[in-house]
Design a protein around this motif. Structure first.
Motif, PDB file in Angstrom:
ATOM      1  N   ARG A   1      -5.951  11.965  -1.064  1.00 31.58           N
ATOM      2  CA  ARG A   1      -5.305  10.785  -0.481  1.00 31.58           C
ATOM      3  C   ARG A   1      -6.336   9.667  -0.276  1.00 31.58           C
ATOM      4  O   ARG A   1      -6.042   8.506  -0.541  1.00 31.58           O
ATOM      5  CB  ARG A   1      -4.625  11.149   0.838  1.00 31.58           C
ATOM      6  N   LEU A   2      -7.547  10.016   0.173  1.00 29.80           N
ATOM      7  CA  LEU A   2      -8.593   9.000   0.336  1.00 29.80           C
ATOM      8  C   LEU A   2      -8.951   8.360  -0.997  1.00 29.80           C
ATOM      9  O   LEU A   2      -9.156   7.140  -1.078  1.00 29.80           O
ATOM     10  CB  LEU A   2      -9.836   9.609   0.983  1.00 29.80           C
TER      11      LEU A   2
ATOM     12  N   MET B   1       0.841  -1.206   0.000  1.00 25.27           N
ATOM     13  CA  MET B   1       0.000   0.000   0.000  1.00 25.27           C
ATOM     14  C   MET B   1       0.872   1.250   0.000  1.00 25.27           C
ATOM     15  O   MET B   1       0.636   2.187  -0.767  1.00 25.27           O
ATOM     16  CB  MET B   1      -0.937   0.009   1.209  1.00 25.27           C
ATOM     17  N   ALA B   2       1.880   1.265   0.884  1.00 28.52           N
ATOM     18  CA  ALA B   2       2.757   2.435   0.991  1.00 28.52           C
ATOM     19  C   ALA B   2       3.465   2.700  -0.340  1.00 28.52           C
ATOM     20  O   ALA B   2       3.545   3.849  -0.790  1.00 28.52           O
ATOM     21  CB  ALA B   2       3.778   2.225   2.105  1.00 28.52           C
ATOM     22  N   ALA B   3       3.950   1.645  -0.981  1.00 25.75           N
ATOM     23  CA  ALA B   3       4.646   1.818  -2.263  1.00 25.75           C
ATOM     24  C   ALA B   3       3.694   2.369  -3.323  1.00 25.75           C
ATOM     25  O   ALA B   3       4.055   3.288  -4.072  1.00 25.75           O
ATOM     26  CB  ALA B   3       5.234   0.480  -2.720  1.00 25.75           C
ATOM     27  N   LYS B   4       2.476   1.820  -3.391  1.00 26.35           N
ATOM     28  CA  LYS B   4       1.497   2.297  -4.373  1.00 26.35           C
ATOM     29  C   LYS B   4       1.105   3.753  -4.116  1.00 26.35           C
ATOM     30  O   LYS B   4       0.802   4.492  -5.047  1.00 26.35           O
ATOM     31  CB  LYS B   4       0.236   1.425  -4.351  1.00 26.35           C
ATOM     32  N   LEU B   5       1.093   4.159  -2.837  1.00 23.84           N
ATOM     33  CA  LEU B   5       0.702   5.526  -2.473  1.00 23.84           C
ATOM     34  C   LEU B   5       1.896   6.474  -2.446  1.00 23.84           C
ATOM     35  O   LEU B   5       1.767   7.641  -2.100  1.00 23.84           O
ATOM     36  CB  LEU B   5       0.006   5.522  -1.106  1.00 23.84           C
ATOM     37  N   LYS B   6       3.081   5.936  -2.786  1.00 27.35           N
ATOM     38  CA  LYS B   6       4.321   6.730  -2.810  1.00 27.35           C
ATOM     39  C   LYS B   6       4.571   7.397  -1.457  1.00 27.35           C
ATOM     40  O   LYS B   6       4.756   8.610  -1.357  1.00 27.35           O
ATOM     41  CB  LYS B   6       4.279   7.757  -3.931  1.00 27.35           C
ATOM     42  N   MET B   7       4.557   6.582  -0.404  1.00 28.92           N
ATOM     43  CA  MET B   7       4.824   7.064   0.943  1.00 28.92           C
ATOM     44  C   MET B   7       5.546   5.957   1.705  1.00 28.92           C
ATOM     45  O   MET B   7       5.591   4.822   1.246  1.00 28.92           O
ATOM     46  CB  MET B   7       3.521   7.471   1.656  1.00 28.92           C
ATOM     47  N   GLY B   8       6.108   6.291   2.837  1.00 30.23           N
ATOM     48  CA  GLY B   8       6.798   5.305   3.640  1.00 30.23           C
ATOM     49  C   GLY B   8       5.823   4.383   4.362  1.00 30.23           C
ATOM     50  O   GLY B   8       4.692   4.757   4.633  1.00 30.23           O
TER      51      GLY B   8
ATOM     52  N   ASP C   1      -8.590   3.752  -4.584  1.00 28.73           N
ATOM     53  CA  ASP C   1      -8.183   3.241  -5.889  1.00 28.73           C
ATOM     54  C   ASP C   1      -7.280   2.018  -5.737  1.00 28.73           C
ATOM     55  O   ASP C   1      -7.469   1.010  -6.416  1.00 28.73           O
ATOM     56  CB  ASP C   1      -7.465   4.352  -6.679  1.00 28.73           C
ATOM     57  N   VAL C   2      -6.292   2.105  -4.837  1.00 25.56           N
ATOM     58  CA  VAL C   2      -5.396   0.968  -4.615  1.00 25.56           C
ATOM     59  C   VAL C   2      -6.179  -0.233  -4.082  1.00 25.56           C
ATOM     60  O   VAL C   2      -5.923  -1.376  -4.459  1.00 25.56           O
ATOM     61  CB  VAL C   2      -4.238   1.345  -3.654  1.00 25.56           C
ATOM     62  N   LEU C   3      -7.146   0.028  -3.213  1.00 25.06           N
ATOM     63  CA  LEU C   3      -7.955  -1.054  -2.644  1.00 25.06           C
ATOM     64  C   LEU C   3      -9.012  -1.571  -3.611  1.00 25.06           C
ATOM     65  O   LEU C   3      -9.638  -2.602  -3.368  1.00 25.06           O
ATOM     66  CB  LEU C   3      -8.629  -0.578  -1.348  1.00 25.06           C
ATOM     67  N   GLY C   4      -9.240  -0.835  -4.696  1.00 30.66           N
ATOM     68  CA  GLY C   4     -10.228  -1.256  -5.691  1.00 30.66           C
ATOM     69  C   GLY C   4     -11.661  -1.083  -5.227  1.00 30.66           C
ATOM     70  O   GLY C   4     -12.528  -1.886  -5.561  1.00 30.66           O
TER      71      GLY C   4
END
Length: 148
Positions: A47-48, A21-28, A53-56
Motif C-alpha cells: 500500500r505504501l 488518491m482514493a480512486a487511484k488506490l481503489k479505496m473509499g 507511485d500515485v504521488l510520483g
C-alpha cells in the motif's frame, strides 16, 4: 514521524484531492482519509508503494519530513541514513508482530488438534454402544425375516 501528515502534504504539494488518491488506490475516500489522519494502525509495504507511485515519489520519501505546506520546494530523492533507519524500524516492527501472530496461530492450531482428538475419543466411546445395539437389532431382524 507522522506518516499520514507526510502523505497529506505530498498530496497537497501536487494539488491532488483525497478523492483522486482514493480512486487511484481503489479505496473509499473515508478509508484514504483515515490514512492521512494516522487512524490506520499498519500500512503494508504494498500500500505504501502504491501511495508513493500515485504521488510520483520514491516510497522512502514517505518517511522523510514533508515539504512545508506554504513553501513550494523541490523534493529530493536521496535516501538519507536517518530515513533508512526509520523505514527499517517501521518494517522491523511489522516483522516482530507477524512472528508473534504466527507463534500464536501455531499454538492455537496445536490446542485445536488436542481438543479435536479428545472430542473424537469421546464420540467413539459414545457411538460404540449404539453401533453394537444397531448391529444386534439388524441381526435380530435378519433372523426374523429368515424365519418367515
Amino acid at each position: 514521524m507522522n506518516l499520514g501528515r507526510t502523505i497529506r502534504r505530498l498530496r497537497e504539494y501536487r494539488n491532488l484531492t483525497q478523492e483522486y488518491m482514493a480512486a487511484k488506490l481503489k479505496m473509499g475516500p473515508t478509508a484514504y482519509g483515515n490514512i492521512e489522519r494516522n487512524e490506520v494502525k499498519r500500512l503494508t509495504i504494498e500500500r505504501l508503494m502504491q501511495i508513493a507511485d500515485v504521488l510520483g515519489v520514491h516510497f522512502s520519501e514517505l518517511f522523510q519530513e514533508p515539504p512545508p505546506p506554504q513553501h513550494q520546494r523541490k523534493l529530493k530523492h536521496a535516501l538519507q541514513e536517518k530515513d533508512l533507519q526509520d523505514v527499517l524500524a517501521y518494517f522491523r516492527q511489522d516483522k516482530l508482530l507477524m512472528k508473534e501472530m504466527m507463534i500464536s496461530l501455531r499454538d492455537s492450531v496445536h490446542k485445536m488438534d488436542q481438543l479435536m482428538s479428545e472430542h473424537m475419543r469421546i464420540m467413539r466411546s459414545m457411538l460404540a454402544p449404539l453401533r453394537e445395539n444397531s448391529a444386534r437389532r439388524a441381526a435380530e431382524l435378519k433372523e426374523k425375516n429368515d424365519q418367515n
